[in-house]
Design a protein around this motif. Structure first.
Motif, mmCIF file in Angstrom:
data_model
loop_
_atom_site.group_PDB
_atom_site.id
_atom_site.type_symbol
_atom_site.label_atom_id
_atom_site.label_comp_id
_atom_site.label_asym_id
_atom_site.label_seq_id
_atom_site.Cartn_x
_atom_site.Cartn_y
_atom_site.Cartn_z
ATOM 1 N N UNK A 185 37.986 113.157 -11.055
ATOM 2 C CA UNK A 185 39.799 112.915 -11.190
ATOM 3 C C UNK A 185 40.049 113.013 -9.525
ATOM 4 N N UNK A 186 39.163 113.395 -9.385
ATOM 5 C CA UNK A 186 39.255 113.033 -7.274
ATOM 6 C C UNK A 186 39.591 112.436 -7.197
ATOM 7 N N UNK A 187 38.702 111.225 -7.084
ATOM 8 C CA UNK A 187 39.146 109.608 -6.802
ATOM 9 C C UNK A 187 40.710 109.611 -7.355
ATOM 10 N N UNK A 188 40.991 109.689 -8.976
ATOM 11 C CA UNK A 188 42.210 109.250 -8.708
ATOM 12 C C UNK A 188 42.959 110.053 -8.461
ATOM 13 N N UNK A 189 42.984 110.413 -7.853
ATOM 14 C CA UNK A 189 44.272 111.980 -7.505
ATOM 15 C C UNK A 189 44.256 111.338 -6.437
ATOM 16 N N UNK A 190 43.325 111.161 -5.664
ATOM 17 C CA UNK A 190 43.249 110.472 -3.934
ATOM 18 C C UNK A 190 44.080 109.041 -4.269
ATOM 19 N N UNK A 191 43.581 108.709 -5.120
ATOM 20 C CA UNK A 191 44.315 106.944 -5.149
ATOM 21 C C UNK A 191 45.572 107.095 -5.503
ATOM 22 N N UNK A 195 49.400 106.133 -3.563
ATOM 23 C CA UNK A 195 51.006 105.485 -4.134
ATOM 24 C C UNK A 195 50.193 104.050 -4.996
ATOM 25 N N UNK A 196 48.865 104.211 -5.421
ATOM 26 C CA UNK A 196 48.731 102.905 -6.059
ATOM 27 C C UNK A 196 49.177 103.757 -7.765
ATOM 28 N N UNK A 197 49.196 101.968 -8.228
ATOM 29 C CA UNK A 197 49.389 101.705 -9.724
ATOM 30 C C UNK A 197 48.378 102.216 -11.009
ATOM 31 N N UNK A 198 48.284 102.687 -11.710
ATOM 32 C CA UNK A 198 47.288 102.777 -12.600
ATOM 33 C C UNK A 198 46.696 101.851 -12.612
ATOM 34 N N UNK A 199 47.520 100.559 -12.345
ATOM 35 C CA UNK A 199 46.940 99.151 -13.348
ATOM 36 C C UNK A 199 45.907 99.072 -11.505
ATOM 37 N N UNK A 200 45.542 99.118 -10.701
ATOM 38 C CA UNK A 200 45.616 99.513 -9.618
ATOM 39 C C UNK A 200 44.371 100.005 -9.370
ATOM 40 N N UNK A 201 44.150 101.426 -9.867
ATOM 41 C CA UNK A 201 43.515 102.123 -9.645
ATOM 42 C C UNK A 201 42.654 102.143 -10.735
ATOM 43 N N UNK A 202 42.775 101.286 -12.292
ATOM 44 C CA UNK A 202 42.013 100.878 -12.928
ATOM 45 C C UNK A 202 41.524 99.664 -12.951
ATOM 46 N N UNK A 203 41.401 98.850 -12.136
ATOM 47 C CA UNK A 203 40.595 97.796 -11.448
ATOM 48 C C UNK A 203 39.574 98.242 -10.233
ATOM 49 N N UNK A 204 40.358 99.439 -9.254
ATOM 50 C CA UNK A 204 39.375 99.855 -8.446
ATOM 51 C C UNK A 204 38.212 100.249 -9.422
ATOM 52 N N UNK A 205 38.153 101.277 -10.304
ATOM 53 C CA UNK A 205 37.074 102.379 -10.608
ATOM 54 C C UNK A 205 36.503 101.276 -11.987
ATOM 55 N N UNK A 206 37.307 100.489 -12.350
ATOM 56 C CA UNK A 206 36.755 99.612 -13.502
ATOM 57 C C UNK A 206 36.539 100.471 -14.831
ATOM 58 N N UNK A 207 38.769 101.020 -15.072
ATOM 59 C CA UNK A 207 38.147 101.552 -16.477
ATOM 60 C C UNK A 207 39.631 101.160 -16.821
ATOM 61 N N UNK A 211 43.028 104.809 -19.443
ATOM 62 C CA UNK A 211 41.863 106.159 -18.968
ATOM 63 C C UNK A 211 42.270 106.961 -17.660
ATOM 64 N N UNK A 212 42.959 105.758 -17.127
ATOM 65 C CA UNK A 212 43.348 106.543 -16.071
ATOM 66 C C UNK A 212 44.810 107.529 -15.749
ATOM 67 N N UNK A 213 45.612 107.203 -17.122
ATOM 68 C CA UNK A 213 46.156 107.983 -17.274
ATOM 69 C C UNK A 213 46.347 108.644 -17.921
ATOM 70 N N UNK A 214 45.137 109.283 -18.676
ATOM 71 C CA UNK A 214 44.610 110.379 -19.505
ATOM 72 C C UNK A 214 43.716 110.685 -18.134
ATOM 73 N N UNK A 215 43.413 111.122 -17.364
ATOM 74 C CA UNK A 215 42.899 111.832 -15.681
ATOM 75 C C UNK A 215 43.713 112.166 -14.789
ATOM 76 N N UNK A 216 44.878 111.271 -14.896
ATOM 77 C CA UNK A 216 46.130 111.407 -14.030
ATOM 78 C C UNK A 216 46.916 113.040 -14.843
ATOM 79 N N UNK A 217 47.335 112.579 -16.173
ATOM 80 C CA UNK A 217 47.422 113.503 -17.615
ATOM 81 C C UNK A 217 46.298 115.530 -17.111
ATOM 82 N N UNK A 218 44.981 114.638 -17.165
ATOM 83 C CA UNK A 218 44.262 115.826 -16.798
ATOM 84 C C UNK A 218 44.398 116.891 -15.559
#
Length: 241
Positions: A185-191, A195-207, A211-218
């Motif tokens: 969650x910390x990693x997603x929040x920092x990304x 200014x990274x998009x969900x797609x860019x975050x997902x590609x970087x974290x391999x999810x 899943x990225x959207x779920x983390x952001x919501x949480x």
């Protein structure tokens, strides 16, 4: 598809009402809030030339937009910046609710206007004179829960995110919430804050994007913020993260 609004520009309380059923889920539904009839017609024609976009309503003031939005359930509300003058921030928050995105078509580069919009939950801010392809691409991006910001306003966003906080300090509960975030969650929040998009975050974290959207919501729920803009602001103002 809509009733005529002839003369609406001189009668700001009038709105156009939908006369056909709400389109299916394959369409991105757009509500227009624009008091200039010629410009509004141009927006409608431009948007409905796209096979995946449809205009579900047209209004000429923010109060009408709030009322009609509950009836036609748009994904995106497009608003001329000038119509937000003397409008209470809570009205904009209302439009940003229920998973809707607000796209402001701005006429000035006022930093204050941008800051107020971000605080209210707005995720889209483009020049009113933006090129047609950029506008429709921006609408699609907002429908995917991404941030849309005209490069001309980018410096204002940077200033806003890096400025010293002027509001009340974060409460102990908020600071405690920061410490309770999981490593992912910390990693997603920092990304998100970068200014990274969900797609860019997902590609970087391999999810996946889901899943990225779920983390952001949480994370947003735990920190008590609304949307990725407020999340980014919170993260940038709290180096304890």
């Amino acid at each position: 598809m809509f009733q005529s609004d002839r003369g609406a520009g001189s009668h700001p309380s009038r709105s156009l009402h939908q006369t056909s059923p709400i389109p299916g889920p394959e369409f991105v539904r757009v509500l227009l809030c624009e008091d200039n009839e010629i410009y509004r017609i141009g927006l409608r024609v431009l948007i409905e030339l796209e096979p995946d976009l449809v205009v579900v309503g047209e209004v000429v003031d923010v109060a009408s937009a709030c009322s009609l939005a509950d009836l036609v359930d748009p994904h995106i509300v497009v608003i001329r910046q000038g119509l937000l003058q003397n409008v209470h921030e809570e009205s904009v928050r209302e439009l940003c609710g229920r998973d809707r995105a607000v796209l402001i078509l701005a006429e000035t580069e006022s930093e204050l206007d941008l800051a107020e919009a971000l605080r209210a939950g707005v995720r889209g801010y483009l020049s009113r004179w933006v090129a047609a392809p950029r506008l429709v691409d921006g609408i699609r991006a907002l429908a995917k829960d991404e941030l849309v910001l005209d490069p001309a306003f980018a410096r204002h966003l940077v200033q806003f995110l890096t400025a010293e906080p002027t509001g009340p300090a974060e409460t102990p509960a908020q600071l405690s919430a920061l410490n309770r975030l999981t490593e992912r969650q910390r990693a997603v929040a920092l990304l998100v804050a970068e200014g990274m998009t969900n797609g860019e975050i997902g590609a970087l974290l391999s999810v996946s994007n889901a899943t990225v959207k779920s983390h952001i919501t949480a994370v947003s729920r735990r920190l008590g913020v609304r949307g990725r803009i407020q999340l980014a602001i919170f993260v940038n103002n709290n180096i304890a993260l």
